[in-house]
Design a protein around this motif. Sequence first.
Motif, PDB file in Angstrom:
ATOM      1  N   GLY A  37       0.824  -1.194   0.000  1.00  0.00           N
ATOM      2  CA  GLY A  37       0.000   0.000   0.000  1.00  0.00           C
ATOM      3  C   GLY A  37       0.867   1.256   0.000  1.00  0.00           C
ATOM      4  N   LEU A  38       0.322   2.342  -0.516  1.00  0.00           N
ATOM      5  CA  LEU A  38       1.065   3.596  -0.533  1.00  0.00           C
ATOM      6  C   LEU A  38       1.277   4.116   0.885  1.00  0.00           C
ATOM      7  CD1 LEU A  38      -0.619   5.516  -3.511  1.00  0.00           C
ATOM      8  CD2 LEU A  38       1.663   4.505  -3.458  1.00  0.00           C
ATOM      9  N   PRO A  39       2.392   4.783   1.146  1.00  0.00           N
ATOM     10  CA  PRO A  39       2.600   5.380   2.475  1.00  0.00           C
ATOM     11  C   PRO A  39       1.471   6.348   2.801  1.00  0.00           C
ATOM     12  CG  PRO A  39       4.632   5.419   1.193  1.00  0.00           C
ATOM     13  CD  PRO A  39       3.549   4.990   0.246  1.00  0.00           C
ATOM     14  N   ASN A  40       1.309   6.660   4.063  1.00  0.00           N
ATOM     15  CA  ASN A  40       0.203   7.513   4.494  1.00  0.00           C
ATOM     16  C   ASN A  40       0.479   9.002   4.299  1.00  0.00           C
ATOM     17  OD1 ASN A  40      -1.374   5.315   5.375  1.00  0.00           O
ATOM     18  ND2 ASN A  40      -0.222   5.220   7.302  1.00  0.00           N
ATOM     19  N   ARG A  41       1.769   9.386   4.303  1.00  0.00           N
ATOM     20  CA  ARG A  41       2.095  10.801   4.234  1.00  0.00           C
ATOM     21  C   ARG A  41       3.017  11.089   3.047  1.00  0.00           C
ATOM     22  NH1 ARG A  41       4.671  12.600   9.698  1.00  0.00           N
ATOM     23  NH2 ARG A  41       5.940  10.750   9.258  1.00  0.00           N
ATOM     24  N   PRO A  42       2.909  12.302   2.487  1.00  0.00           N
ATOM     25  CA  PRO A  42       3.769  12.667   1.352  1.00  0.00           C
ATOM     26  C   PRO A  42       5.259  12.500   1.661  1.00  0.00           C
ATOM     27  CG  PRO A  42       2.022  14.286   1.621  1.00  0.00           C
ATOM     28  CD  PRO A  42       1.936  13.376   2.797  1.00  0.00           C
ATOM     29  N   GLU A  44       6.712  10.380   3.629  1.00  0.00           N
ATOM     30  CA  GLU A  44       7.097   8.972   3.608  1.00  0.00           C
ATOM     31  C   GLU A  44       7.240   8.466   2.180  1.00  0.00           C
ATOM     32  OE1 GLU A  44       4.006   7.150   5.817  1.00  0.00           O
ATOM     33  OE2 GLU A  44       4.708   7.884   7.769  1.00  0.00           O
ATOM     34  N   LEU A  45       6.326   8.905   1.299  1.00  0.00           N
ATOM     35  CA  LEU A  45       6.418   8.495  -0.099  1.00  0.00           C
ATOM     36  C   LEU A  45       7.673   9.091  -0.753  1.00  0.00           C
ATOM     37  CD1 LEU A  45       5.308   7.105  -2.597  1.00  0.00           C
ATOM     38  CD2 LEU A  45       3.883   9.124  -3.015  1.00  0.00           C
ATOM     39  N   ALA A  46       7.960  10.361  -0.452  1.00  0.00           N
ATOM     40  CA  ALA A  46       9.151  10.998  -1.014  1.00  0.00           C
ATOM     41  C   ALA A  46      10.413  10.272  -0.563  1.00  0.00           C
ATOM     42  CB  ALA A  46       9.198  12.460  -0.589  1.00  0.00           C
ATOM     43  N   SER A  47      10.446   9.876   0.703  1.00  0.00           N
ATOM     44  CA  SER A  47      11.603   9.156   1.219  1.00  0.00           C
ATOM     45  C   SER A  47      11.771   7.815   0.520  1.00  0.00           C
ATOM     46  CB  SER A  47      11.442   8.948   2.731  1.00  0.00           C
ATOM     47  OG  SER A  47      12.542   8.255   3.263  1.00  0.00           O
ATOM     48  N   GLN A  48      10.655   7.132   0.261  1.00  0.00           N
ATOM     49  CA  GLN A  48      10.721   5.853  -0.441  1.00  0.00           C
ATOM     50  C   GLN A  48      11.207   6.041  -1.868  1.00  0.00           C
ATOM     51  OE1 GLN A  48      10.039   2.796   1.031  1.00  0.00           O
ATOM     52  NE2 GLN A  48      10.971   2.030  -0.844  1.00  0.00           N
ATOM     53  N   MET A  49      10.732   7.083  -2.534  1.00  0.00           N
ATOM     54  CA  MET A  49      11.163   7.351  -3.910  1.00  0.00           C
ATOM     55  C   MET A  49      12.636   7.744  -3.962  1.00  0.00           C
ATOM     56  SD  MET A  49       7.934   9.325  -5.652  1.00  0.00           S
ATOM     57  CE  MET A  49       6.541   8.375  -6.292  1.00  0.00           C
ATOM     58  N   LEU A  50      13.103   8.414  -2.928  1.00  0.00           N
ATOM     59  CA  LEU A  50      14.522   8.763  -2.856  1.00  0.00           C
ATOM     60  C   LEU A  50      15.367   7.492  -2.773  1.00  0.00           C
ATOM     61  CD1 LEU A  50      16.795  10.884  -2.480  1.00  0.00           C
ATOM     62  CD2 LEU A  50      16.330  10.794  -0.039  1.00  0.00           C
ATOM     63  N   LYS A  51      14.966   6.572  -1.929  1.00  0.00           N
ATOM     64  CA  LYS A  51      15.703   5.322  -1.776  1.00  0.00           C
ATOM     65  C   LYS A  51      15.669   4.479  -3.047  1.00  0.00           C
ATOM     66  CE  LYS A  51      14.851   5.000   3.207  1.00  0.00           C
ATOM     67  NZ  LYS A  51      14.137   4.248   4.261  1.00  0.00           N
ATOM     68  N   ASP A  52      14.526   4.517  -3.743  1.00  0.00           N
ATOM     69  CA  ASP A  52      14.361   3.681  -4.930  1.00  0.00           C
ATOM     70  C   ASP A  52      14.869   4.349  -6.206  1.00  0.00           C
ATOM     71  OD1 ASP A  52      13.257   1.779  -3.326  1.00  0.00           O
ATOM     72  OD2 ASP A  52      11.174   2.244  -3.812  1.00  0.00           O
ATOM     73  N   GLY A  53      15.393   5.548  -6.082  1.00  0.00           N
ATOM     74  CA  GLY A  53      16.021   6.172  -7.237  1.00  0.00           C
ATOM     75  C   GLY A  53      15.085   6.893  -8.186  1.00  0.00           C
ATOM     76  N   LEU A  54      13.867   7.220  -7.753  1.00  0.00           N
ATOM     77  CA  LEU A  54      12.953   7.972  -8.616  1.00  0.00           C
ATOM     78  C   LEU A  54      13.121   9.475  -8.460  1.00  0.00           C
ATOM     79  CD1 LEU A  54      11.467   5.106  -8.642  1.00  0.00           C
ATOM     80  CD2 LEU A  54       9.447   6.460  -9.244  1.00  0.00           C
ATOM     81  N   LEU A  55      13.561   9.917  -7.284  1.00  0.00           N
ATOM     82  CA  LEU A  55      13.743  11.341  -7.026  1.00  0.00           C
ATOM     83  C   LEU A  55      15.095  11.570  -6.375  1.00  0.00           C
ATOM     84  CD1 LEU A  55      10.269  12.387  -5.517  1.00  0.00           C
ATOM     85  CD2 LEU A  55      11.093  12.850  -7.830  1.00  0.00           C
ATOM     86  N   THR A  56      15.630  12.757  -6.591  1.00  0.00           N
ATOM     87  CA  THR A  56      16.821  13.181  -5.863  1.00  0.00           C
ATOM     88  C   THR A  56      16.382  13.917  -4.603  1.00  0.00           C
ATOM     89  OG1 THR A  56      16.986  15.353  -6.925  1.00  0.00           O
ATOM     90  CG2 THR A  56      18.046  13.489  -8.045  1.00  0.00           C
ATOM     91  N   GLN A  57      17.318  14.183  -3.729  1.00  0.00           N
ATOM     92  CA  GLN A  57      16.994  14.926  -2.507  1.00  0.00           C
ATOM     93  C   GLN A  57      16.405  16.293  -2.841  1.00  0.00           C
ATOM     94  OE1 GLN A  57      20.491  15.292  -0.133  1.00  0.00           O
ATOM     95  NE2 GLN A  57      20.493  13.175   0.540  1.00  0.00           N
TER      96      GLN A  57
END
Length: 524
Positions: A37-42, A44-57
């Motif tokens: 399921g998607l994270p509950n807060r923006p 948390e999702l941003a942090s996950q995308m950072l780890k997975d290489g979709l976004l930079t800091q």
Amino acid sequence: MPAPTTVQGFLELLRKSRLADPDRLEPYVLRLKAEAGLPNRPRELASQMLKDGLLTQFQARQLLKGRWRGFVFGKYRVLEQLGSGGVSSVFLCEHTLMRRHVAIKVLPAFRAQDASTVARFYREARASSSLNHPNIARAFDVDQEGQIHYIVMEYIDGSSLHDIVRRHGQMDVLRACNYIRQAAVGLQHIHENGLVHRDIKPGNLILDRQGVVRILDLGLARFYAGEGGPDNLTAQFDKGSMLGTADYIAPEQAMDLHAADIRADIYSLGATFYFLLAGQPPFEGKSITQKLVLHQMKAPEPVTVYRSEVPSELSAIIDRMLKKKPSERFQAPAEVVKALEPWTQNPLPPPPEVEMPRLCPAAMINKPAENLLQAFNLSGSGIRLRAAAGEAAAMGGSQKATPDAVRAAKDPLADTSETFLPVANPGDTSVEHPAAADTTTRAPHAAAPPTSPTESKRHPSRRVRAARKKLVAHRGRALSPMTLLVLVVASGLLAGLGSGLLVWSVTSHAAERPALNYSTAPEE
């Protein structure tokens, strides 16, 4: 736009920003939903995308603030912010078709209203493009997107000498000799092409992973000879100004910009050499005005006071580079190269990996998605994460880690004062980076003089101008001990200003402060 309060709101901003390829983003979102399921807060999702290489800091932080415009301009996509100054910022960008990394220096629209700022910006591009040397960062292009002017430059994956010393301490003698020699070789090429750099300092010398030093930031450079004769931009806009970095500026450059020739760069390189070995600039801990006075009047402590193992012959070379009279210094960078030969005969290994920037998965090229998380913890080519030593090492002034840098080191998504200049506006207080002291090293003076006592405390440019007039008045003869004492005591009023990069102009034009330096720590 307000910061997103829901995950769906965050995803909508991401889609509008054009940062993520829909063919990759949508399957990624579906996979998250199916797995846990998607994270509950923006956040948390941003942090996950950072780890997975979709976004930079940088991208994640901007989206969390509700900023989605300006990530793509021309053929380039913004990945990270590398440095920031009072006039411009430098971003790590990716060519959207070629997937090539470049560093882009951006002049925002509201800065482009000043003719001298635009003229300096294009002079920098012209100066950089005229040079082709392995020890000088290259410029590929200069362009304009709407009201945004930008220079496309070579991205160098490395750390500035300022960052390395501030984070890891005094440099090994042979390493310092080798790196200063490389810088002198690059300066000789600059000299032979009719240019004076005028802002040589540790933050403008970047060391890559192979051990090659490159000179950055020709934002203050001027042509003194060439096809069109001497460059008249300095005469047109710089009259009555002081341009340079207080810790490294040559005495004659502080007095008269027009008097600065390649020997002024040799003085600044000598002060940089001193910094590498002593771990501090020649006049550490003094106010800006005190430093200007001391550069005129007093020789710094011998470097052997801080490093007893430095050979006396090498200390004599540094002393000669730092002579007050240009005629007593080495007369060309090639002479410095020759003088350093006894200590630069043998090649050095690449710098330790701990001195190089860490990696951000989303900024890497040609890495399979399944390896991105692993690559985040390994060395290789990519972009630096913020380090606790501070952000943007192109300013002037010895500072400890900024609060922003400390927060970012502990939390990659911490809210910081970084600037997103492509969409910034004059009312956005984040545009002015907090005295990026080498990160940023030139403090812009107010467009209009302060009129109230409160403003006068906030903007002490009047005191700086007054101190400079006193210096100029005594140019050519020694200051009396009493006059010197008065100047130094009066300069205590400026002690709280810090030792940032100095561009205090006595005219009404806006002084330029470059941010070409890619490093991320404050500097003298």
